[in-house]
Motif scaffolding. Sequence first.
Motif, mmCIF file in Angstrom:
data_model
loop_
_atom_site.group_PDB
_atom_site.id
_atom_site.type_symbol
_atom_site.label_atom_id
_atom_site.label_comp_id
_atom_site.label_asym_id
_atom_site.label_seq_id
_atom_site.Cartn_x
_atom_site.Cartn_y
_atom_site.Cartn_z
ATOM 1 N N HIS B 106 0.411 2.347 2.302
ATOM 2 C CA HIS B 106 0.060 0.942 2.560
ATOM 3 C C HIS B 106 0.640 -0.002 1.503
ATOM 4 O O HIS B 106 0.587 0.297 0.324
ATOM 5 C CB HIS B 106 -1.460 0.779 2.611
ATOM 6 N N TRP B 107 1.168 -1.118 1.977
ATOM 7 C CA TRP B 107 1.806 -2.087 1.066
ATOM 8 C C TRP B 107 0.834 -2.609 0.013
ATOM 9 O O TRP B 107 1.244 -2.996 -1.079
ATOM 10 C CB TRP B 107 2.329 -3.279 1.867
ATOM 11 N N ASP B 108 -0.437 -2.688 0.347
ATOM 12 C CA ASP B 108 -1.384 -3.301 -0.589
ATOM 13 C C ASP B 108 -2.083 -2.292 -1.505
ATOM 14 O O ASP B 108 -2.982 -2.658 -2.248
ATOM 15 C CB ASP B 108 -2.427 -4.122 0.178
ATOM 16 N N ARG B 109 -1.652 -1.020 -1.448
ATOM 17 C CA ARG B 109 -2.197 -0.055 -2.418
ATOM 18 C C ARG B 109 -1.670 -0.425 -3.801
ATOM 19 O O ARG B 109 -0.470 -0.501 -4.003
ATOM 20 C CB ARG B 109 -1.763 1.375 -2.062
ATOM 21 N N PRO B 110 -2.584 -0.679 -4.767
ATOM 22 C CA PRO B 110 -2.094 -1.061 -6.095
ATOM 23 C C PRO B 110 -1.440 0.121 -6.804
ATOM 24 O O PRO B 110 -1.710 1.274 -6.457
ATOM 25 C CB PRO B 110 -3.364 -1.494 -6.839
ATOM 26 N N PRO B 111 -0.593 -0.141 -7.786
ATOM 27 C CA PRO B 111 -0.005 0.961 -8.546
ATOM 28 C C PRO B 111 -1.069 1.640 -9.413
ATOM 29 O O PRO B 111 -2.104 1.039 -9.703
ATOM 30 C CB PRO B 111 1.053 0.282 -9.409
#
Lengths: 113, 182
Positions: B106-111
């Motif tokens: 998912h694009w919004d998974r934080p690092p």
Amino acid sequence: MTVQDLVDKLNLKVLSGADGIGGKIAGCHVSDLISDVVGNAKEGDAWITLQSHRNIVAAALLKKLSCIILVNGIEPSAQARSMSNNENIPILSTQSTTFETTGLIYNLLSDKL
Amino acid sequence: MREISLHIMDLMENSIRAKARTIKLTITESLTENIYKVSIEDDGVGMSADYVAHLFDPYTTTRSTRKIGLGLPLIKMNTRQAGGDTTVESQPGQGTTLSFWYAHNHWDRPPLGDMGGTMAMLAATNEDKRITYRHITEKGEYTFDTAEIKKALDNMSINNYDIIKYLKEMINENLSEIEAGE
């Protein structure tokens, strides 16, 4: 208007990806949700955000954005910086807030929108 | 919060405030199952079912009694926006297990952030606790265990600048070997 014009007019700092500075700015997208940028930004948009990790460059590359503008003096991560240099997507920085930066760019682009 | 490691720091401090003696952190990354999951298990005082039921409501949490900070409603929102969720299981006197996960792609998974720095700091400032951190990826797994570190240091204090720096680098090197956080 090119990215270089925007840098000059808003006194932005070019942090990385300077080779892409001749790119044309077609519009502007303001968002801190990367999925929203992937879903809704348009080719050539300048992207105003406070996200600074490397996914911003991946999203900008996917959507063919003209540049990424980080507000509030935020610095990109080292990985974002090196990806931006590799992909020639300029990351620019301003001390101004999202509101101020958006307003200034809106005035610059409004006659073209 | 911008990085998963900052959530972990916050949540493990909650475990410490809940008088945990051992805290087990597990991070599992799987591309084939498309999941990025963090679990924190502690043996602290635990919480009643009624308390757990209100944990995710930012308006009913009361500072005087809460064992979990306001970060939790935010983590729940972030994980749900990124194809995951957040759960808490707890019983008074039995400890608490908290899990939060994201869709891996998912694009919004934080690092992940600086897990070496986070773990070294937690270990150094909580030397009376046993803290373990197991990280599993498709390339392999790595376990950091403060009990082993204590043995290796022959009971010398971890809370020392050079040791913290060494631990931070050691953990981050081991994580990069299994391509954790990539």
